[in-house]
Enzyme design. Structure first.
Site, PDB file in Angstrom:
ATOM      1  N   ARG A 284       0.858  -1.458  -0.048  1.00  0.00           N
ATOM      2  CA  ARG A 284       0.237  -0.008   0.480  1.00  0.00           C
ATOM      3  C   ARG A 284       0.742   1.343  -0.461  1.00  0.00           C
ATOM      4  O   ARG A 284       1.951   1.676   0.791  1.00  0.00           O
ATOM      5  CB  ARG A 284      -1.069  -0.228   1.409  1.00  0.00           C
ATOM      6  CG  ARG A 284      -2.165  -0.922   1.269  1.00  0.00           C
ATOM      7  CD  ARG A 284      -2.967  -1.217   1.993  1.00  0.00           C
ATOM      8  NE  ARG A 284      -4.137  -2.582   2.328  1.00  0.00           N
ATOM      9  CZ  ARG A 284      -3.722  -3.463   2.359  1.00  0.00           C
ATOM     10  NH1 ARG A 284      -3.360  -3.883   2.675  1.00  0.00           N
ATOM     11  NH2 ARG A 284      -4.826  -4.163   2.327  1.00  0.00           N
TER      12      ARG A 284
ATOM     13  N   HIS B  54      -0.857  -2.727  -4.155  1.00  0.00           N
ATOM     14  CA  HIS B  54      -0.455  -3.395  -5.320  1.00  0.00           C
ATOM     15  C   HIS B  54      -0.487  -2.487  -6.959  1.00  0.00           C
ATOM     16  O   HIS B  54      -0.422  -3.352  -7.555  1.00  0.00           O
ATOM     17  CB  HIS B  54      -1.655  -4.548  -5.780  1.00  0.00           C
ATOM     18  CG  HIS B  54      -1.047  -6.242  -4.251  1.00  0.00           C
ATOM     19  ND1 HIS B  54      -0.037  -6.146  -3.761  1.00  0.00           N
ATOM     20  CD2 HIS B  54      -2.479  -6.236  -4.152  1.00  0.00           C
ATOM     21  CE1 HIS B  54       0.583  -6.297  -2.551  1.00  0.00           C
ATOM     22  NE2 HIS B  54      -0.960  -6.616  -2.506  1.00  0.00           N
TER      23      HIS B  54
ATOM     24  N   HIS C 189       3.149 -12.782  -5.263  1.00  0.00           N
ATOM     25  CA  HIS C 189       1.847 -13.118  -4.425  1.00  0.00           C
ATOM     26  C   HIS C 189       0.615 -14.476  -3.770  1.00  0.00           C
ATOM     27  O   HIS C 189      -0.440 -14.318  -4.188  1.00  0.00           O
ATOM     28  CB  HIS C 189       0.289 -11.834  -4.759  1.00  0.00           C
ATOM     29  CG  HIS C 189      -0.655 -11.262  -3.960  1.00  0.00           C
ATOM     30  ND1 HIS C 189      -1.096 -12.067  -2.532  1.00  0.00           N
ATOM     31  CD2 HIS C 189      -0.479 -10.132  -3.180  1.00  0.00           C
ATOM     32  CE1 HIS C 189      -1.356 -11.424  -1.637  1.00  0.00           C
ATOM     33  NE2 HIS C 189      -1.642 -10.237  -2.280  1.00  0.00           N
TER      34      HIS C 189
ATOM     35  N   ASP D  55      -1.929  -8.978   8.528  1.00  0.00           N
ATOM     36  CA  ASP D  55      -1.993  -8.793   7.344  1.00  0.00           C
ATOM     37  C   ASP D  55      -0.890  -7.939   8.338  1.00  0.00           C
ATOM     38  O   ASP D  55      -1.236  -6.784   7.885  1.00  0.00           O
ATOM     39  CB  ASP D  55      -3.471  -7.953   7.021  1.00  0.00           C
ATOM     40  CG  ASP D  55      -3.130  -7.615   4.949  1.00  0.00           C
ATOM     41  OD1 ASP D  55      -1.630  -8.182   5.215  1.00  0.00           O
ATOM     42  OD2 ASP D  55      -4.412  -7.347   4.663  1.00  0.00           O
TER      43      ASP D  55
ATOM     44  N   GLU E 143       5.314 -12.805   2.124  1.00  0.00           N
ATOM     45  CA  GLU E 143       5.412 -11.773   0.744  1.00  0.00           C
ATOM     46  C   GLU E 143       6.908 -10.778   1.127  1.00  0.00           C
ATOM     47  O   GLU E 143       6.973  -9.965   2.069  1.00  0.00           O
ATOM     48  CB  GLU E 143       4.473 -10.954  -0.214  1.00  0.00           C
ATOM     49  CG  GLU E 143       3.207 -11.177  -0.572  1.00  0.00           C
ATOM     50  CD  GLU E 143       1.857 -10.548   0.070  1.00  0.00           C
ATOM     51  OE1 GLU E 143       2.349  -9.741  -1.444  1.00  0.00           O
ATOM     52  OE2 GLU E 143       1.055 -10.334   1.071  1.00  0.00           O
TER      53      GLU E 143
END
Length: 346
Positions: A79, A104, A175, A247, A311
């Site tokens: 982001r 993304h 991803h 997350d 990631e």
């Protein structure tokens, strides 16, 4: 190396699937659309081989791919606050696609939705994407590549390279969603995770980091010792509530730009263990909290927390935070990084 037709786009362009195999029973299948990892077959402790990544059997399903299954995110992963950034006094505006922010790069034009040029090797395939100055809002004529290599040490190696004729952000990632019980294995909450990360980047609403690099000690985000993912994912902790579970971006301890072991995840029933190596400062651990119900490979219905992502990247919104390592590259500084996913059984 084996090459076969995977499908044809709406514009009539052919998309090919490339299969890499090693002598240990592993097999990786990737396509030039989105440089996507479609399948990854890995033996379990009894020698049974399963596909351990979520995805689709048909090209058409990757046109939407709202969860970014297996895609190569480029030029920037994660982001950017306010969908804008400044380099050398010039402001650049990006697609506003995640609340007021950018996620993304671009949902339609990003690397995961473009056809990359493929170059075949003996145990590898290299995908290259050229992006024009201003495309998706990012400055610079850019060339980005990712090379997938499957080694005889049961490593899926991802080597990235990027160059540009103007200062810009280069922060690609893959991803892939892993489920070491198999892509049809259901919840990943029984997976056991360890990360070499005693700090993380706390977020505000919208999953934008505050700019702080905070200790994980005493919080549910502490994976410095092996811990089952499901143990604390529902804990009464504000950071978990903000993003419906895990997350978050974790700061790799002792980051020095060299390739090192930064994480491992293990699934007890299959005995499969995946080690993650990286030379980047950050690791985004996403527990698949927002996977929308979708029909995936072999007709399997995927749902929330049926896959996890690890990631490798620069911290989210690093371009706008002076205290974060910078993802800015230019004519004098090319981008290179390596991520390795190594598999074994325990």
């Amino acid at each position: 190396m084996k090459k076969q037709l995977f499908g044809t786009t709406k514009e009539g362009r052919e998309v090919f699937l490339y299969t890499l195999e090693n002598k240990g029973g592993m097999k990786a299948e990737v396509i030039d659309y989105g440089a996507i990892l479609v399948r990854l077959f890995v033996p379990d402790k009894n020698g049974k081989t399963d596909d351990v990544t979520l995805g689709y059997d048909r090209l058409e399903d990757y046109y939407e791919n709202g969860s970014f299954f297996g895609g190569t995110i480029a030029p920037n992963a994660n982001r950017i606050a306010g969908a804008a950034f400044i380099i050398d006094g010039t402001k650049y505006s990006l697609d506003v696609n995640d609340g007021p922010n950018n996620l993304h790069s671009h949902f339609v034009m990003g690397g995961h939705k473009q056809i990359w040029q493929a170059q075949e090797g003996d145990q590898s395939v290299k995908f290259t994407l050229k992006l024009k100055d201003g495309e998706m809002g990012f400055p610079g004529n850019k060339e980005i590549s990712i090379t997938y290599t499957l080694t005889e040490n049961n490593e899926l190696r991802l080597d990235y390279h990027g160059c540009t004729d103007k200062k810009t952000i280069l922060n690609p990632t893959n991803h892939a969603y892993f489920n070491l019980a198999g892509h049809d294995g259901g919840t990943i909450l029984n997976h056991v995770l360890w990360m070499k990360a005693s700090h993380y980047t706390p977020v505000v609403q919208g999953a934008i980091p505050t700019g702080e690099i905070a200790p994980v000690a005493g919080t549910p985000l502490d994976f410095t010792k092996e811990k089952r993912i499901g143990d604390e994912i529902e804990a009464d902790f504000e950071q978990l509530k903000l993003v419906s579970g895990y997350d978050h971006n974790f700061a790799v301890d002792d980051w020095d730009g060299e390739l090192q072991l930064i994480a491992s995840v293990m699934e007890p029933e299959s005995g499969r263990k995946m080690k993650v190596y990286s030379d980047l400062p950050g690791l985004q651990f996403y527990a698949g909290n927002c996977i929308a119900k979708t029909i995936g490979k072999e007709g399997v219905v995927y749902k929330e927390r049926d896959g996890l992502c690890l990631e490798t990247d620069y911290f989210p919104n690093a371009i706008n935070e002076e205290g974060f390592a910078s993802p800015v590259y230019g004519p004098e500084k090319e981008y290179t990084s390596t991520t390795v996913y190594q598999f074994e059984t325990v």
